[in-house]
Design a protein around this motif. Structure first.
Motif, PDB file in Angstrom:
ATOM      1  N   ASP A 160      31.837  32.436  43.814  1.00 45.99           N
ATOM      2  CA  ASP A 160      32.855  32.162  42.798  1.00 45.99           C
ATOM      3  C   ASP A 160      34.274  32.376  43.311  1.00 45.99           C
ATOM      4  OD1 ASP A 160      32.827  34.905  42.916  1.00 45.99           O
ATOM      5  OD2 ASP A 160      32.554  35.241  40.767  1.00 45.99           O
ATOM      6  N   THR A 162      26.086  26.301  44.231  1.00 50.33           N
ATOM      7  CA  THR A 162      27.117  27.317  44.035  1.00 50.33           C
ATOM      8  C   THR A 162      28.195  27.262  45.112  1.00 50.33           C
ATOM      9  OG1 THR A 162      25.962  29.031  45.326  1.00 50.33           O
ATOM     10  CG2 THR A 162      25.413  28.852  42.972  1.00 50.33           C
ATOM     11  N   SER A 216      32.676  37.886  33.957  1.00 44.80           N
ATOM     12  CA  SER A 216      31.479  37.474  34.696  1.00 44.80           C
ATOM     13  C   SER A 216      30.211  37.823  33.931  1.00 44.80           C
ATOM     14  CB  SER A 216      31.467  38.146  36.076  1.00 44.80           C
ATOM     15  OG  SER A 216      30.283  37.831  36.778  1.00 44.80           O
ATOM     16  N   SER A 219      26.596  34.321  41.033  1.00 44.18           N
ATOM     17  CA  SER A 219      27.518  33.887  42.086  1.00 44.18           C
ATOM     18  C   SER A 219      27.031  34.536  43.375  1.00 44.18           C
ATOM     19  CB  SER A 219      28.953  34.323  41.768  1.00 44.18           C
ATOM     20  OG  SER A 219      29.403  33.730  40.575  1.00 44.18           O
ATOM     21  N   GLN A 227      31.664  28.266  38.482  1.00 44.90           N
ATOM     22  CA  GLN A 227      31.513  28.128  39.925  1.00 44.90           C
ATOM     23  C   GLN A 227      32.479  27.150  40.593  1.00 44.90           C
ATOM     24  OE1 GLN A 227      28.620  30.188  41.206  1.00 44.90           O
ATOM     25  NE2 GLN A 227      30.365  30.138  42.540  1.00 44.90           N
TER      26      GLN A 227
END
Length: 425
Positions: free
Chosen positions: A94, A127, A196, A304, A378
């Motif tokens: 991330d 990701t 998050s 992430s 992401q």
């Protein structure tokens, strides 16, 4: 004067000759590998693997450089702009979007081995994929779980959830009410970094928050599915009083003394916190790992993963990619996962028996791996600023009861979209 000039010229010629000689003889390449490993076991595993590589690759030496999660984004930005970035970069997926779009990271598409590409599921590759390029190799991932006081739950007679039969969010709220009273709480939410945790857990309820239109631009929409998790936390703190407001500004480690002291029955934490619990729990304290609650989309959860990338300015991208391939062979990936108390992304590594033992909840965590998918933010450009300036203060105020759900929605959407728009012009 002529003598001094002649001497200077002679020295310069010798230096140039030395440089030319060195380049012709082809001395060993040195790659700088910046690792963010911090737990003793993890640092040891990384350093051992670097040592093993260096012992078998005399022409490509790897230098281990210690980095820090606390400052990695700003430190990398400074090193990129100064032309001093490490060749191999350890980070989290991330944190990659802005670096990838800014041209600071190398596209690894043509540098990765077929074994590595096929050994990691496509959902994990997503990701670290931005546009048409791959800018990191996802290798470690961490589901959020409930760490529970086994004795307390057994005495209360509540149903113990499993990955096959988890609690719903409504059931979780009801159970935390049941476990609370007399100065004790069913759950403690450590939400110093609330964004998050909220976004990733919201995937279970079908929440996405970020929506990409046909023009490729992203907007924030805080719909009913996105509200399930925030409302649960808010109501536990402000309505049921089954969660203390005092831990909302705390980090995960800050809640452990109260957990060990019998003040909280459960704490939602990242899977890797088990190591601290093993090290710090008082003798005789019985705890267990439970899956996070499930919603309309089951146990789905955003993650992430930790990633390994190559700097765009590195003159040795091929060799850097080869070192990453070595580091992430299945057996090595398992060593890194055990050292960090996390899960490997690789399908072969996930089969390792050491990750399927009931001890310390390894089997529960490994059972959740198939439900992990890219975190909602992401690929969103401007996410770090949106998180810091808009979402974090808004969620903190909502969870503490300072603002209501309507104001939370207004700030996430209106203020948030103004921030994201600047990155999408």
């Amino acid at each position: 004067m002529r003598t001094r000039l002649g001497t200077a010229v002679a020295v310069l010629l010798l230096l140039l000759a030395g440089c030319t000689s060195a380049s012709r003889t082809g001395g060993p390449i040195t790659l700088r590998f910046q690792s963010l490993a911090w737990q003793d076991e993890s640092v040891a595993a990384n350093k051992e693997l670097v040592k093993e590589w260096n012992a078998t690759h005399p022409d490509v030496k790897v230098e281990y450089v210690q980095g820090s999660w606390d400052s990695v984004h700003d430190q990398l930005l400074t090193s990129f702009e100064g032309g001093e970035a490490p060749d191999i970069i350890h980070d989290a997926s991330d944190d990659l979007a802005d670096f990838a779009y800014s041209g600071y990271l190398a596209d690894l598409t043509g540098l990765l081995s077929d074994r590595l590409k096929s050994g990691i599921p496509q959902r994990s590759w997503q990701t670290a994929t931005f546009g048409r390029g791959i800018y990191g190799v996802p290798f470690l991932q961490e589901p959020r779980v409930l760490i529970a006081n086994r004795t307390w739950l057994a005495e209360a007679g509540v149903r113990i959830p499993t990955p096959g039969h988890p609690w719903t969010w409504a059931e979780f709220r009801q159970i935390t009410r049941q476990l609370s009273g007399d100065g004790r709480y069913g759950v403690a939410w450590p939400l110093k970094e609330p964004v998050s945790a909220t976004l990733n857990l919201s995937l279970s309820a079908g929440g996405r928050l970020f929506h990409r239109g046909a023009d490729g631009k992203v907007t924030v929409r805080f719909g009913a599915a996105d509200q399930v998790v925030p409302r649960t936390v808010h109501d536990q703190v402000d309505v049921d009083h089954s969660a203390p407001g005092s831990t909302l500004g705390s980090g995960g480690s800050d809640t452990l003394p109260g957990f060990f002291g019998g003040r909280y029955a459960m704490v939602p934490l990242g899977f890797s916190y088990r190591q601290q619990i093993v090290q710090q729990a008082p003798k005789g304290f019985e705890w267990e790992v439970l899956p996070a609650p499930a919603g309309a989309d089951g146990l789905a959860q955003g993650v992430s993963p930790q990633t390994l990338s190559v700097a765009a300015d590195s003159p040795h991208k091929k060799e850097a990619a080869e070192f990453i391939d070595f580091l992430l062979r299945p057996k090595n990936m398992v060593r890194l996962a055990l050292g960090d108390w996390m899960l490997p992304t690789g399908t072969e590594a996930l089969k390792d028996p050491s990750l399927h033992t009931d001890r310390y909840g390894w089997a529960t965590g490994t059972a959740l791996a198939e439900y992990l998918s890219p975190a909602p933010a992401q690929t969103v450009r401007g996410y770090p600023e949106w998180k810091d300036k808009v979402a974090t203060p808004a969620l903190q105020e909502y969870y503490s009861g300072a603002i209501g759900l309507g104001e939370l929605r207004h700030r996430l959407e209106k203020d948030g979209n103004l921030v994201l728009a600047r990155y999408q012009r």
